[in-house]
Design a protein around this motif. Sequence first.
Motif, PDB file in Angstrom:
ATOM      1  N   UNK A 137       0.833  -1.201   0.000  1.00 30.32           N
ATOM      2  CA  UNK A 137       0.000   0.000   0.000  1.00 30.32           C
ATOM      3  C   UNK A 137       0.871   1.255   0.000  1.00 30.32           C
ATOM      4  N   UNK A 138       1.934   1.262   0.807  1.00 33.29           N
ATOM      5  CA  UNK A 138       2.832   2.417   0.856  1.00 33.29           C
ATOM      6  C   UNK A 138       3.455   2.707  -0.500  1.00 33.29           C
ATOM      7  N   UNK A 139       3.716   1.654  -1.273  1.00 36.60           N
ATOM      8  CA  UNK A 139       4.410   1.812  -2.545  1.00 36.60           C
ATOM      9  C   UNK A 139       3.472   2.041  -3.730  1.00 36.60           C
ATOM     10  N   UNK A 140       2.169   1.848  -3.520  1.00 34.63           N
ATOM     11  CA  UNK A 140       1.213   2.007  -4.614  1.00 34.63           C
ATOM     12  C   UNK A 140       1.121   3.469  -5.033  1.00 34.63           C
ATOM     13  N   UNK A 141       1.210   3.709  -6.344  1.00 34.10           N
ATOM     14  CA  UNK A 141       1.183   5.082  -6.859  1.00 34.10           C
ATOM     15  C   UNK A 141      -0.228   5.543  -7.207  1.00 34.10           C
ATOM     16  N   UNK A 142      -1.223   4.701  -7.010  1.00 32.06           N
ATOM     17  CA  UNK A 142      -2.596   5.064  -7.328  1.00 32.06           C
ATOM     18  C   UNK A 142      -3.557   4.077  -6.705  1.00 32.06           C
ATOM     19  N   UNK A 143      -4.843   4.178  -7.035  1.00 25.77           N
ATOM     20  CA  UNK A 143      -5.842   3.253  -6.478  1.00 25.77           C
ATOM     21  C   UNK A 143      -5.537   1.805  -6.850  1.00 25.77           C
ATOM     22  N   UNK A 144      -5.807   0.906  -5.926  1.00 25.03           N
ATOM     23  CA  UNK A 144      -5.630  -0.525  -6.166  1.00 25.03           C
ATOM     24  C   UNK A 144      -6.730  -1.245  -5.396  1.00 25.03           C
ATOM     25  N   UNK A 145      -7.882  -1.409  -6.057  1.00 26.33           N
ATOM     26  CA  UNK A 145      -9.057  -1.968  -5.392  1.00 26.33           C
ATOM     27  C   UNK A 145      -8.798  -3.364  -4.863  1.00 26.33           C
ATOM     28  N   UNK A 146      -8.106  -4.183  -5.630  1.00 26.40           N
ATOM     29  CA  UNK A 146      -7.827  -5.557  -5.202  1.00 26.40           C
ATOM     30  C   UNK A 146      -6.987  -5.559  -3.924  1.00 26.40           C
ATOM     31  N   UNK A 147      -5.969  -4.723  -3.873  1.00 22.96           N
ATOM     32  CA  UNK A 147      -5.137  -4.623  -2.677  1.00 22.96           C
ATOM     33  C   UNK A 147      -5.960  -4.158  -1.478  1.00 22.96           C
ATOM     34  N   UNK A 148      -6.835  -3.177  -1.717  1.00 24.17           N
ATOM     35  CA  UNK A 148      -7.686  -2.695  -0.636  1.00 24.17           C
ATOM     36  C   UNK A 148      -8.576  -3.780  -0.073  1.00 24.17           C
ATOM     37  N   UNK A 149      -9.146  -4.594  -0.956  1.00 29.52           N
ATOM     38  CA  UNK A 149     -10.007  -5.686  -0.500  1.00 29.52           C
ATOM     39  C   UNK A 149      -9.199  -6.730   0.266  1.00 29.52           C
ATOM     40  N   UNK A 150      -7.975  -7.007  -0.208  1.00 24.76           N
ATOM     41  CA  UNK A 150      -7.125  -7.966   0.504  1.00 24.76           C
ATOM     42  C   UNK A 150      -6.858  -7.479   1.928  1.00 24.76           C
ATOM     43  N   UNK A 151      -6.596  -6.187   2.075  1.00 18.83           N
ATOM     44  CA  UNK A 151      -6.317  -5.639   3.406  1.00 18.83           C
ATOM     45  C   UNK A 151      -7.543  -5.750   4.298  1.00 18.83           C
ATOM     46  N   UNK A 152      -8.716  -5.483   3.740  1.00 15.07           N
ATOM     47  CA  UNK A 152      -9.945  -5.569   4.526  1.00 15.07           C
ATOM     48  C   UNK A 152     -10.162  -6.980   5.060  1.00 15.07           C
ATOM     49  N   UNK A 153      -9.887  -7.992   4.221  1.00 10.38           N
ATOM     50  CA  UNK A 153     -10.103  -9.378   4.672  1.00 10.38           C
ATOM     51  C   UNK A 153      -9.203  -9.734   5.841  1.00 10.38           C
ATOM     52  N   UNK A 154      -8.013  -9.107   5.914  1.00  9.95           N
ATOM     53  CA  UNK A 154      -7.085  -9.385   7.007  1.00  9.95           C
ATOM     54  C   UNK A 154      -7.334  -8.466   8.195  1.00  9.95           C
ATOM     55  N   UNK A 155      -7.664  -7.216   7.886  1.00 14.64           N
ATOM     56  CA  UNK A 155      -7.808  -6.206   8.931  1.00 14.64           C
ATOM     57  C   UNK A 155      -9.061  -6.430   9.780  1.00 14.64           C
TER      58      UNK A 155
END
Length: 237
Positions: free
Chosen positions: A16-34
């Motif tokens: 997430x820190x390194x992403x230069x723009x929106x990344x919906x898939x990454x966001x969803x992955x974080x939600x499943x863990x968070x």
Amino acid sequence: MNDIDYDRIAVLRTRLNQARGPDRRLGYEIITVLLPDTPEAQKASDLLQRDDVDTSIEAADLDLTNSVDVVLRFLERRALTADWELFCRATRNGEEPDPAGPYTANLMRGIFMYSGGGWTAPNCLFDLAIQAICAGADMYNEEDVIPLFASPDPKDADPVVDWSDDLKDQTREAVANFWPHIEKWGKLRLKHLNGRFSTIESYELDRGVIRLVDTKSKLFSDYKNVDALINAGWAVD
């Protein structure tokens, strides 16, 4: 939030820190863990199974990497309400760009401060949400309106040959009994012989994990014990 997979969230947070723009898939992955075992996690998990996850208009309320408003609503649901200000930290002449991006945000809650960074404003706030929730901040319910501040730049340091025995002992004490030593934003700050700086989150120390997050690169490294940490050139700052 005791069921959070901290090892996986550390990897996702680095992405997430390194992403230069929106990344919906990454966001969803974080939600499943968070947020394990929650309706949000189940919805995000279901969306990740679809081929159109990157373009689907469903569950826009979970697309936390795309909208500041969505992140703020998410924080409000977690009882992390505050007045918000985002600061764009400009790069000084001759200074390398911060891999975490130009945005830095800190949330003060009582005597604690939680921080986030990212190349975009939504990613910065989402990073802040990760740090705060992993630290248990959503268990607080202060009614006060608490402002958000920009974090200071890391201070410079001259390379040294080795740390003194006294400083090594202080490092052992700080890791073992960290609460008197952590800074007000809930992190133990360390310095390296080569002039780098890193931090260890209080919630990591609380579970016996020595995981350093580099102040600039946001990459993390684990150490099996405090002596391994010291032998690698680190000491409490």
